[in-house]
Structures are given as structure tokens and as C-alpha cells.
Design an enzyme around this catalytic site. Sequence first.
Site, PDB file in Angstrom:
ATOM      1  N   THR A   1       0.829  -1.208   0.000  1.00  0.00           N
ATOM      2  CA  THR A   1       0.000   0.000   0.000  1.00  0.00           C
ATOM      3  C   THR A   1       0.861   1.255   0.000  1.00  0.00           C
ATOM      4  O   THR A   1       1.994   1.234   0.511  1.00  0.00           O
ATOM      5  CB  THR A   1      -0.908  -0.007   1.252  1.00  0.00           C
ATOM      6  N   ASP A   2       0.303   2.334  -0.511  1.00  0.00           N
ATOM      7  CA  ASP A   2       1.030   3.616  -0.465  1.00  0.00           C
ATOM      8  C   ASP A   2       1.181   4.118   0.975  1.00  0.00           C
ATOM      9  O   ASP A   2       1.997   5.000   1.242  1.00  0.00           O
ATOM     10  CB  ASP A   2       0.319   4.686  -1.326  1.00  0.00           C
ATOM     11  N   GLU A   3       0.392   3.531   1.903  1.00  0.00           N
ATOM     12  CA  GLU A   3       0.442   4.019   3.292  1.00  0.00           C
ATOM     13  C   GLU A   3       1.775   3.723   3.962  1.00  0.00           C
ATOM     14  O   GLU A   3       2.089   4.306   4.999  1.00  0.00           O
ATOM     15  CB  GLU A   3      -0.740   3.437   4.092  1.00  0.00           C
TER      16      GLU A   3
ATOM     17  N   TYR B   1      -1.530  -0.515  11.128  1.00  0.00           N
ATOM     18  CA  TYR B   1      -1.768  -1.182   9.837  1.00  0.00           C
ATOM     19  C   TYR B   1      -0.594  -0.955   8.888  1.00  0.00           C
ATOM     20  O   TYR B   1      -0.009  -1.908   8.364  1.00  0.00           O
ATOM     21  CB  TYR B   1      -3.069  -0.657   9.208  1.00  0.00           C
TER      22      TYR B   1
ATOM     23  N   LYS C   1       2.276  -3.566   7.250  1.00  0.00           N
ATOM     24  CA  LYS C   1       2.478  -3.743   5.804  1.00  0.00           C
ATOM     25  C   LYS C   1       3.932  -3.430   5.429  1.00  0.00           C
ATOM     26  O   LYS C   1       4.513  -4.073   4.549  1.00  0.00           O
ATOM     27  CB  LYS C   1       1.522  -2.842   5.008  1.00  0.00           C
TER      28      LYS C   1
HETATM   29  P1  NAD Z   1     -10.111  -6.832   2.633  1.00  0.00           P
HETATM   30  O1  NAD Z   1     -10.051  -6.604   4.104  1.00  0.00           O
HETATM   31  O2  NAD Z   1     -11.380  -6.565   1.898  1.00  0.00           O
HETATM   32  O3  NAD Z   1      -9.681  -8.327   2.302  1.00  0.00           O
HETATM   33  C1  NAD Z   1      -8.680  -9.033   2.984  1.00  0.00           C
HETATM   34  C2  NAD Z   1      -8.989 -10.511   2.887  1.00  0.00           C
HETATM   35  O4  NAD Z   1      -7.933 -11.233   3.559  1.00  0.00           O
HETATM   36  C3  NAD Z   1     -10.302 -10.920   3.557  1.00  0.00           C
HETATM   37  O5  NAD Z   1     -11.063 -11.709   2.680  1.00  0.00           O
HETATM   38  C4  NAD Z   1      -9.856 -11.719   4.768  1.00  0.00           C
HETATM   39  O6  NAD Z   1     -10.766 -12.761   5.131  1.00  0.00           O
HETATM   40  C5  NAD Z   1      -8.531 -12.288   4.294  1.00  0.00           C
HETATM   41  N1  NAD Z   1      -7.641 -12.659   5.397  1.00  0.00           N
HETATM   42  C6  NAD Z   1      -7.368 -11.930   6.519  1.00  0.00           C
HETATM   43  N2  NAD Z   1      -6.519 -12.616   7.299  1.00  0.00           N
HETATM   44  C7  NAD Z   1      -6.229 -13.785   6.660  1.00  0.00           C
HETATM   45  C8  NAD Z   1      -5.395 -14.894   6.960  1.00  0.00           C
HETATM   46  N3  NAD Z   1      -4.677 -14.950   8.095  1.00  0.00           N
HETATM   47  N4  NAD Z   1      -5.327 -15.917   6.063  1.00  0.00           N
HETATM   48  C9  NAD Z   1      -6.059 -15.881   4.921  1.00  0.00           C
HETATM   49  N5  NAD Z   1      -6.873 -14.857   4.606  1.00  0.00           N
HETATM   50  C10 NAD Z   1      -6.950 -13.816   5.455  1.00  0.00           C
HETATM   51  O7  NAD Z   1      -8.932  -5.953   2.046  1.00  0.00           O
HETATM   52  P2  NAD Z   1      -8.727  -5.348   0.583  1.00  0.00           P
HETATM   53  O8  NAD Z   1      -9.172  -3.936   0.608  1.00  0.00           O
HETATM   54  O9  NAD Z   1      -9.256  -6.277  -0.424  1.00  0.00           O
HETATM   55  O10 NAD Z   1      -7.138  -5.325   0.520  1.00  0.00           O
HETATM   56  C11 NAD Z   1      -6.413  -6.429  -0.031  1.00  0.00           C
HETATM   57  C12 NAD Z   1      -4.928  -6.125   0.026  1.00  0.00           C
HETATM   58  O11 NAD Z   1      -4.659  -4.916  -0.688  1.00  0.00           O
HETATM   59  C13 NAD Z   1      -4.412  -5.892   1.453  1.00  0.00           C
HETATM   60  O12 NAD Z   1      -3.155  -6.508   1.547  1.00  0.00           O
HETATM   61  C14 NAD Z   1      -4.284  -4.380   1.557  1.00  0.00           C
HETATM   62  O13 NAD Z   1      -3.235  -4.037   2.418  1.00  0.00           O
HETATM   63  C15 NAD Z   1      -3.946  -4.008   0.122  1.00  0.00           C
HETATM   64  N6  NAD Z   1      -4.360  -2.650  -0.307  1.00  0.00           N
HETATM   65  C16 NAD Z   1      -5.662  -2.251  -0.136  1.00  0.00           C
HETATM   66  C17 NAD Z   1      -6.033  -0.984  -0.580  1.00  0.00           C
HETATM   67  C18 NAD Z   1      -7.451  -0.495  -0.474  1.00  0.00           C
HETATM   68  O14 NAD Z   1      -7.725   0.679  -0.747  1.00  0.00           O
HETATM   69  N7  NAD Z   1      -8.414  -1.322  -0.085  1.00  0.00           N
HETATM   70  C19 NAD Z   1      -5.072  -0.137  -1.169  1.00  0.00           C
HETATM   71  C20 NAD Z   1      -3.770  -0.595  -1.316  1.00  0.00           C
HETATM   72  C21 NAD Z   1      -3.435  -1.862  -0.883  1.00  0.00           C
HETATM   73  P1  TYD Z   2     -10.437   4.526   4.727  1.00  0.00           P
HETATM   74  O1  TYD Z   2     -11.458   4.147   3.708  1.00  0.00           O
HETATM   75  O2  TYD Z   2     -10.531   3.907   6.095  1.00  0.00           O
HETATM   76  O3  TYD Z   2      -9.011   4.278   4.070  1.00  0.00           O
HETATM   77  P2  TYD Z   2      -7.526   4.704   4.614  1.00  0.00           P
HETATM   78  O4  TYD Z   2      -7.621   5.100   6.023  1.00  0.00           O
HETATM   79  O5  TYD Z   2      -6.772   3.434   4.428  1.00  0.00           O
HETATM   80  O6  TYD Z   2      -7.088   5.820   3.717  1.00  0.00           O
HETATM   81  O7  TYD Z   2     -10.489   6.102   4.920  1.00  0.00           O
HETATM   82  C1  TYD Z   2     -10.319   6.989   3.829  1.00  0.00           C
HETATM   83  C2  TYD Z   2     -10.342   8.393   4.377  1.00  0.00           C
HETATM   84  O8  TYD Z   2     -11.639   8.669   4.897  1.00  0.00           O
HETATM   85  C3  TYD Z   2      -9.387   8.604   5.540  1.00  0.00           C
HETATM   86  O9  TYD Z   2      -8.843   9.921   5.452  1.00  0.00           O
HETATM   87  C4  TYD Z   2     -10.264   8.482   6.767  1.00  0.00           C
HETATM   88  C5  TYD Z   2     -11.596   9.010   6.280  1.00  0.00           C
HETATM   89  N1  TYD Z   2     -12.783   8.411   6.915  1.00  0.00           N
HETATM   90  C6  TYD Z   2     -13.785   9.228   7.462  1.00  0.00           C
HETATM   91  O10 TYD Z   2     -13.704  10.478   7.426  1.00  0.00           O
HETATM   92  N2  TYD Z   2     -14.881   8.634   8.029  1.00  0.00           N
HETATM   93  C7  TYD Z   2     -15.010   7.277   8.092  1.00  0.00           C
HETATM   94  O11 TYD Z   2     -16.017   6.782   8.648  1.00  0.00           O
HETATM   95  C8  TYD Z   2     -13.990   6.450   7.513  1.00  0.00           C
HETATM   96  C9  TYD Z   2     -14.096   4.948   7.545  1.00  0.00           C
HETATM   97  C10 TYD Z   2     -12.896   7.065   6.923  1.00  0.00           C
END
Ligand code: NAD
Ligand code: TYD
Length: 343
Positions: free
Chosen positions: A125-127, A150, A154
Site C-alpha cells: 500500500t502507499d500508506e 496497519y 504492511k
Molecule cells: P479486505 O479486508 O477486503 O480483504 C482481505 C482478505 O484477507 C479478507 O477476505 C480476509 O478474510 C482475508 N484474510 C485476513 N486474514 C487472513 C489470513 N490470516 N489468512 C487468509 N486470509 C486472510 O482488504 P482489501 O481492501 O481487499 O485489501 C487487499 C490487500 O490490498 C491488502 O493486503 C491491503 O493491504 C492491500 N491494499 C488495499 C487498498 C485499499 O484501498 N483497499 C489499497 C492498497 C493496498
Molecule cells: P479509509 O477508507 O478507512 O481508508 P484509509 O484510512 O486506508 O485511507 O479512509 C479513507 C479516508 O476517509 C481517511 O482519510 C479516513 C476518512 N474516513 C472518514 O472520514 N470517516 C469514516 O467513517 C472512515 C471509515 C474514513
Amino acid sequence: MSRILVTGAAGFIGSNFVRHLLRARSGAQIVGVDKLTYAGNLESLADCTEDARFRFVRCDICDADAMAPILGDGIEAIVNFAAESHVDRSILGAQEFVRTNVIGVQVLLDLARAHEVNRFLQVSTDEVYGSLGPSGKFTESTPVAPNSPYSASKTAADHLVHAYHHTFGMATLITRCSNNYGPYQFPEKLIPLFITNLLEKNKVPLYGDGMNVRDWIHVQDHCEAILTVLERGTPGQVYNIGGECEIPNIEIARRLLGHLDCDEDMIEYVTDRPGHDRRYAVDISKITKELGWRPRMNFDDGLAETVAWYLANRKWWQRIKTGEYQEYYEKQYGRGGVTVKPE
Ligand code: NAD
Ligand code: TYD
């Protein structure tokens, strides 16, 4: 590369990636693994489980003994999405984040090494880069400086992935993407939480002054970028992925109010998230120049489509809100351990 293990397959991005892979690569044989935590939902893969090229296994990536036979079945590449992914939950408790996001990655790396898996792509992630001021963007050489439990977990995983490449010569890849939105996103994240709250006539909780900025990318663009890096990325490298679309949270809230015909008084300003990163913005020059990938979805179109998806798929998110979604797996496949899709 035809036999691919996708971990975290029942999550938001994992399920979209499985669907994309089935569509984009007719020769792909996919094993989807997921522990089915609160964030995993087999209903997000309902259409994919009907495809003979896809097999689902319920498994914890930290469980080396249970994962070994899956890897031993000729897996050529791993794409690791499995993670605890919500910043607010990591603030409430970091243990599961360290367990899955760090130890789980170490277990997968060791298994991949033992089974001579050709490519290992870690979805990061970019985070990991921390927070930006009003100007500048994250490049791949920006030093990592994670701020939340988190993002710290990562980052630790990224270091392990790099170390396995450096020490053992494993063909690893790391992608660092910005905030995703689109279908099947769990309604705890900003966009699906706000859409589903508004559909239920509830207010939307906006943290702090609402001026935190995220760089939004449609999940389909992210999936296409991951497949590009998996197939053509240089081993050992990190690739940033982003939507080139910086928007403050308040603006997202207002656009959603507009889509759903709600007034500004549906926004409730709430106490800020502790340690809330102010701004993320991703420089995507490297993946664009080296691999020719660019995001294609325009944000306004993507947001409109996403709102329409949540409107058309009320059952999917309402079953999450009531907890019924967690019964689906057990009804279909029975309880417990590693369960392979029945023929
Ligand atoms: P999500 O929470 O929707 O999905 C994560 C999945 O992992 C879930 O289905 C969960 O059941 C599974 N999981 C958790 N622990 C596990 C374990 N011990 N063994 C097997 N499975 C397990 O998350 P997402 O948004 O789909 O993100 C997927 C990946 O992408 C993550 O690694 C996250 O860090 C990365 N990512 C997400 C975003 C975003 O905006 N959502 C952006 C950049 C990177
Ligand atoms: P989020 O979707 O949790 O992603 P991330 O924290 O990984 O960027 O949040 C996106 C942005 O929205 C973040 O700046 C936090 C804000 N946010 C709210 O203002 N209210 C909310 O209820 C949530 C979940 C997030």
C-alpha cells in the site's frame, strides 16, 4: 504462468482480481485461499465458484501445515492480498495485523521458496510511505515512514519480501497502491460506508475537518496493474500504482450526497482518527514508463457506477450489516478447516 494462488481471495480486491483473471486469461487455473475473517465473504465470489478453473480453499495463511499441500499442487505464482486492512481496527488492536500481515507473509515466503514458486507478488500500500504535506508525491524511492499499526505491519512485510529477494534470489514483486473503490468493498471503508449509510437514511461520519486527501483508484484499474506487474515486472522491484486522482474526503462526501439526493446536514463531523495521515498521492511514472500501465477509469464515472452497484446489490451489503453473510460459507461447504470446493 497458469497455476496461480490468490490469497485473500474473498476480500474486496482479491475477489475482483480473481474475476479479472478468469476473464483476462483463459488458461489460468486459480486457487483462491481465504481465512474468511469478518472481511472475507464468499458471496463476493459466487459467480467465480461456478467456473471450473477456480477452486476455493478456506485456510489461514499463517498455518504452514495447511498451506503446504496447496503450494505443493504445482502453484507457479502467488499474489498475496490476505491482510487485515482497516486502519481504524489496527488502532483498536494491532495483534491480528502483525499476525496476518507480517507472520503470514513470512510463512508464505518460506512456502514459496520451499516449493520453488516462480513469482511472488506482495500487494502492499502507499500508506507505507507515511503522510505528505500539501505538495509532492510518493515515488518508489521515498523512504518508508508508516504511521498506523496497519501501515507499520504492511511495511514490515515489504521488508521481508525484499529480504527474501536479496538473500535467496526469490523472484518477488511489491506493488504499492493508493485507495481503491468499487464493487464488493466492505462497508467499513469510506466510500461504501457512506453510500450504504445514506441508502439507509443514516448520517455519514466525517473525521476531523474532512480535508484529508486520498488518491482514488478504481479496483478494476488496480487489478489490471497487478496482473501487468505479475507478468512483466522486474523481480526485486517495487511498483507504485495510483489513480492520479487526489480528492479531499469532504468532496467525496458531497459527491455522494449529490448522487443519493441527500442534504449537507447528513454529514456528521466526528472526532478525528488518532494519527490521521493528511495526504497521500502516488507518482506512477515508473509503472507507466516500464510496463505501459495507466489507470483508465475516470473518477466521476467510477463513483457513479459504484453507487449504482451498491443500489443494485443491496442484498450483498445488507447481509454483511446483519451478519448473515458469515453463515453462507458454512451452509454451502460445512464447518471448519481446509475445505475444497466440491465437484
Ligand atoms: P479486505 O479486508 O477486503 O480483504 C482481505 C482478505 O484477507 C479478507 O477476505 C480476509 O478474510 C482475508 N484474510 C485476513 N486474514 C487472513 C489470513 N490470516 N489468512 C487468509 N486470509 C486472510 O482488504 P482489501 O481492501 O481487499 O485489501 C487487499 C490487500 O490490498 C491488502 O493486503 C491491503 O493491504 C492491500 N491494499 C488495499 C487498498 C485499499 O484501498 N483497499 C489499497 C492498497 C493496498
Ligand atoms: P479509509 O477508507 O478507512 O481508508 P484509509 O484510512 O486506508 O485511507 O479512509 C479513507 C479516508 O476517509 C481517511 O482519510 C479516513 C476518512 N474516513 C472518514 O472520514 N470517516 C469514516 O467513517 C472512515 C471509515 C474514513
